[in-house]
Enzyme design. Structure first.
Site, PDB file in Angstrom:
ATOM      1  N   CYS A 116      99.127  70.802  34.980  1.00 59.74           N
ATOM      2  CA  CYS A 116      97.764  70.825  34.358  1.00 59.74           C
ATOM      3  C   CYS A 116      97.321  72.332  34.020  1.00 59.74           C
ATOM      4  CB  CYS A 116      96.776  70.113  34.774  1.00 59.74           C
ATOM      5  SG  CYS A 116      97.238  68.369  35.338  1.00 59.74           S
ATOM      6  N   HIS A 256      89.262  71.700  33.141  1.00 63.42           N
ATOM      7  CA  HIS A 256      90.794  70.629  32.726  1.00 63.42           C
ATOM      8  C   HIS A 256      89.838  69.360  32.999  1.00 63.42           C
ATOM      9  CE1 HIS A 256      93.860  68.308  33.501  1.00 63.42           C
ATOM     10  NE2 HIS A 256      94.051  68.144  34.739  1.00 63.42           N
ATOM     11  N   ASN A 286      93.158  62.437  30.627  1.00 66.30           N
ATOM     12  CA  ASN A 286      93.739  63.615  31.185  1.00 66.30           C
ATOM     13  C   ASN A 286      95.121  63.806  30.537  1.00 66.30           C
ATOM     14  OD1 ASN A 286      95.051  65.481  32.725  1.00 66.30           O
ATOM     15  ND2 ASN A 286      94.623  64.626  34.651  1.00 66.30           N
TER      16      ASN A 286
HETATM   17  O1  UT7 Z   1      95.172  66.176  36.911  1.00 70.62           O
HETATM   18  C1  UT7 Z   1      95.610  65.743  38.306  1.00 70.62           C
HETATM   19  C2  UT7 Z   1      96.103  64.388  38.318  1.00 70.62           C
HETATM   20  N1  UT7 Z   1      94.639  63.642  38.248  1.00 70.62           N
HETATM   21  C3  UT7 Z   1      94.010  63.035  39.237  1.00 70.62           C
HETATM   22  O2  UT7 Z   1      95.009  63.294  40.458  1.00 70.62           O
HETATM   23  C4  UT7 Z   1      92.918  62.324  39.368  1.00 70.62           C
HETATM   24  C5  UT7 Z   1      92.108  62.596  40.382  1.00 70.62           C
HETATM   25  N2  UT7 Z   1      91.418  61.436  41.404  1.00 70.62           N
HETATM   26  C6  UT7 Z   1      90.646  60.596  40.681  1.00 70.62           C
HETATM   27  O3  UT7 Z   1      90.280  60.908  39.392  1.00 70.62           O
HETATM   28  C7  UT7 Z   1      90.344  59.347  41.325  1.00 70.62           C
HETATM   29  O4  UT7 Z   1      90.470  59.749  42.764  1.00 70.62           O
HETATM   30  C8  UT7 Z   1      90.581  58.213  40.783  1.00 70.62           C
HETATM   31  C9  UT7 Z   1      90.038  57.592  39.268  1.00 70.62           C
HETATM   32  C10 UT7 Z   1      92.270  58.100  40.783  1.00 70.62           C
HETATM   33  C11 UT7 Z   1      90.326  57.052  41.780  1.00 70.62           C
HETATM   34  O5  UT7 Z   1      88.802  57.043  42.244  1.00 70.62           O
HETATM   35  P1  UT7 Z   1      88.259  57.024  43.513  1.00 70.62           P
HETATM   36  O6  UT7 Z   1      86.816  56.726  43.312  1.00 70.62           O
HETATM   37  O7  UT7 Z   1      88.758  58.194  44.328  1.00 70.62           O
HETATM   38  O8  UT7 Z   1      88.866  55.412  43.975  1.00 70.62           O
HETATM   39  P2  UT7 Z   1      89.732  55.019  45.090  1.00 70.62           P
HETATM   40  O9  UT7 Z   1      91.063  55.615  44.930  1.00 70.62           O
HETATM   41  O10 UT7 Z   1      89.115  55.609  46.457  1.00 70.62           O
HETATM   42  O11 UT7 Z   1      89.943  53.501  45.246  1.00 70.62           O
HETATM   43  C12 UT7 Z   1      88.758  52.853  45.312  1.00 70.62           C
HETATM   44  C13 UT7 Z   1      89.045  51.270  44.958  1.00 70.62           C
HETATM   45  C14 UT7 Z   1      90.679  50.811  45.668  1.00 70.62           C
HETATM   46  O12 UT7 Z   1      90.356  49.579  46.372  1.00 70.62           O
HETATM   47  P3  UT7 Z   1      90.086  49.170  47.698  1.00 70.62           P
HETATM   48  O13 UT7 Z   1      91.097  49.778  48.504  1.00 70.62           O
HETATM   49  O14 UT7 Z   1      88.765  49.884  47.933  1.00 70.62           O
HETATM   50  O15 UT7 Z   1      89.943  47.662  47.544  1.00 70.62           O
HETATM   51  C15 UT7 Z   1      91.735  51.046  44.600  1.00 70.62           C
HETATM   52  O16 UT7 Z   1      92.788  50.218  45.148  1.00 70.62           O
HETATM   53  O17 UT7 Z   1      89.449  51.038  43.663  1.00 70.62           O
HETATM   54  C16 UT7 Z   1      90.938  50.628  43.588  1.00 70.62           C
HETATM   55  N3  UT7 Z   1      91.168  50.946  42.375  1.00 70.62           N
HETATM   56  C17 UT7 Z   1      91.381  50.421  41.070  1.00 70.62           C
HETATM   57  N4  UT7 Z   1      90.460  49.420  40.773  1.00 70.62           N
HETATM   58  C18 UT7 Z   1      90.479  48.757  39.483  1.00 70.62           C
HETATM   59  C19 UT7 Z   1      92.171  52.022  42.058  1.00 70.62           C
HETATM   60  N5  UT7 Z   1      92.454  52.131  40.636  1.00 70.62           N
HETATM   61  C20 UT7 Z   1      91.786  51.140  40.300  1.00 70.62           C
HETATM   62  C21 UT7 Z   1      91.778  50.531  39.024  1.00 70.62           C
HETATM   63  N6  UT7 Z   1      90.955  49.480  38.416  1.00 70.62           N
HETATM   64  N7  UT7 Z   1      92.319  51.233  37.858  1.00 70.62           N
END
Ligand code: UT7
Length: 329
Positions: A116, A256, A286
């Site tokens: 990125c 970004h 992204n």
């Molecule tokens: O440019 C570099 C690459 N970009 C990135 O790496 C992105 C940076 N990170 C993020 O944007 C966020 O961390 C995410 C959007 C990826 C995830 O959001 P979060 O608020 O950090 O959620 P989390 O990973 O803590 O997950 C919370 C819950 C989990 O379920 P449980 O374990 O609480 O039951 C996930 O399994 O949300 C669940 N989850 C989803 N639910 C519905 C993860 N993805 C999804 C989804 N739809 N697409």
């Protein structure tokens, strides 16, 4: 680093594929919802390439717009640098195809892999060449077709990304009279190598039936780790770029487009008026290396960038890597 020859951004252009993919599309095959995606990321839709469309074609479309804006021909280019992690092929470089498409027969061409941070890494490299008097016109691009590299069974990552390309033509500031690059920075932390990765397909784990079955040729993201890193990094890059200037001098911060919540948290830490922060993640997701130039191009065409005011660009990504730039438009 003080420049010997001040460098300017003479023209910017971008391209996003026509196919719009709304969040609802993912609901058809994944346990996810439009509501979750909007609330956790700010993304409402993204663009994916059509069958047969690829990174070099998007680069050409963005490059032609940037070159029109800069009033430059292909033959005048000394160098073409493409930041991408989703090239048409493993080799040769996308930049060579761009060269052919533009008739840029005098240009040295290469791609660079800074994820990125790809566009900013290309821009900082180009700036150094021009500042040192070793080139006069350089085309830099950030472009990705991540839709071909994301794992559509992984709901935590596949909803994040989109395809697109952005380009800029750099030349001595004296030749273009705009977009003077006042300050830049690049940095890396290889300790974070596995935070965002495509584990198979390289010399460590070449393609086999097993690597394909394990889906290890797709992008893997440790989202929570990126989240923490990204909030801190946007804030520190903007602070570093703004040093010695005031918020009144600033017309736009182009971060970004990683996640709306990440951008908002960083902006809150910095006390920057939200209307000075350029956000288009709602429409493009992204787009990795394309994200900063796509957002910059939108800011320029919508009139948000004011003459003689400052623009800050801030990017970070796999590597881990990061880069920033301060530009007086
Ligand atoms: O440019 C570099 C690459 N970009 C990135 O790496 C992105 C940076 N990170 C993020 O944007 C966020 O961390 C995410 C959007 C990826 C995830 O959001 P979060 O608020 O950090 O959620 P989390 O990973 O803590 O997950 C919370 C819950 C989990 O379920 P449980 O374990 O609480 O039951 C996930 O399994 O949300 C669940 N989850 C989803 N639910 C519905 C993860 N993805 C999804 C989804 N739809 N697409």
């Amino acid at each position: 680093m003080s420049s010997i020859i001040p460098v300017g951004i003479a023209g910017v252009g971008s391209y996003a594929p026509e196919r719009v993919v709304p969040n609802a599309w993912f609901e058809e095959f994944l346990d996810t919802s439009n509501e979750w995606i909007v609330q956790r990321t700010g993304i409402e839709e993204r663009r994916f390439v059509a069958e047969g469309e690829n990174t070099s074609q998007m680069c050409l479309a963005a490059a032609r717009r940037a070159m029109d804006a800069a009033g430059t021909t292909g033959e005048e280019l000394d160098m073409i640098i493409v930041g991408t992690v989703s090239p048409d092929q493993q080799l040769p470089a996308v930049a060579n195809l761009v060269q052919v498409g533009l008739g840029a027969k005098n240009a040295a061409c290469f791609d660079l892999n800074a994820a990125c941070t790809g566009f900013l890494t290309a821009m900082v490299t180009a700036e150094a060449y021009i500042a040192a008097g070793r080139a006069r016109r350089i085309l830099v691009l950030g472009a990705e077709t991540l839709s071909r590299f994301i794992d559509f069974t992984d709901r935590g990552s596949c909803i994040l990304f989109g395809d697109g390309a952005g380009a800029a033509v750099l030349m001595p500031h004296a030749d273009c009279g705009q977009g003077e690059i006042l300050r830049t920075t690049l940095g890396s932390d290889g300790e974070g190598y596995s935070v965002i990765e495509m584990p198979a397909g390289g010399s460590q784990r070449p393609a086999t039936h097993e690597t394909v079955e394990a889906r290890d040729h797709f992008l893997k993201v440790r989202g929570r780790d990126v989240y923490r890193f990204a909030v801190a990094k946007i804030a520190s890059l903007v602070r570093e770029m703004l040093e010695g200037h005031t918020l009144d001098d600033l017309c736009a911060v182009v971060p970004h487009q990683v996640n709306r919540r990440i951008i908002d948290s960083a902006v809150e830490k910095l006390d920057i008026p939200p209307d000075k922060v350029v956000v288009n993640i709602d429409r493009y997701g992204n787009t990795s290396a394309a994200s900063v130039p796509l957002a910059l191009d939108e800011a320029l065409t919508s009139g948000r960038v004011e003459k003689d005011k400052l623009v800050i660009m801030a990017a970070f990504g796999a590597g881990l890597s990061w880069g920033g730039a301060l530009v007086r438009w």
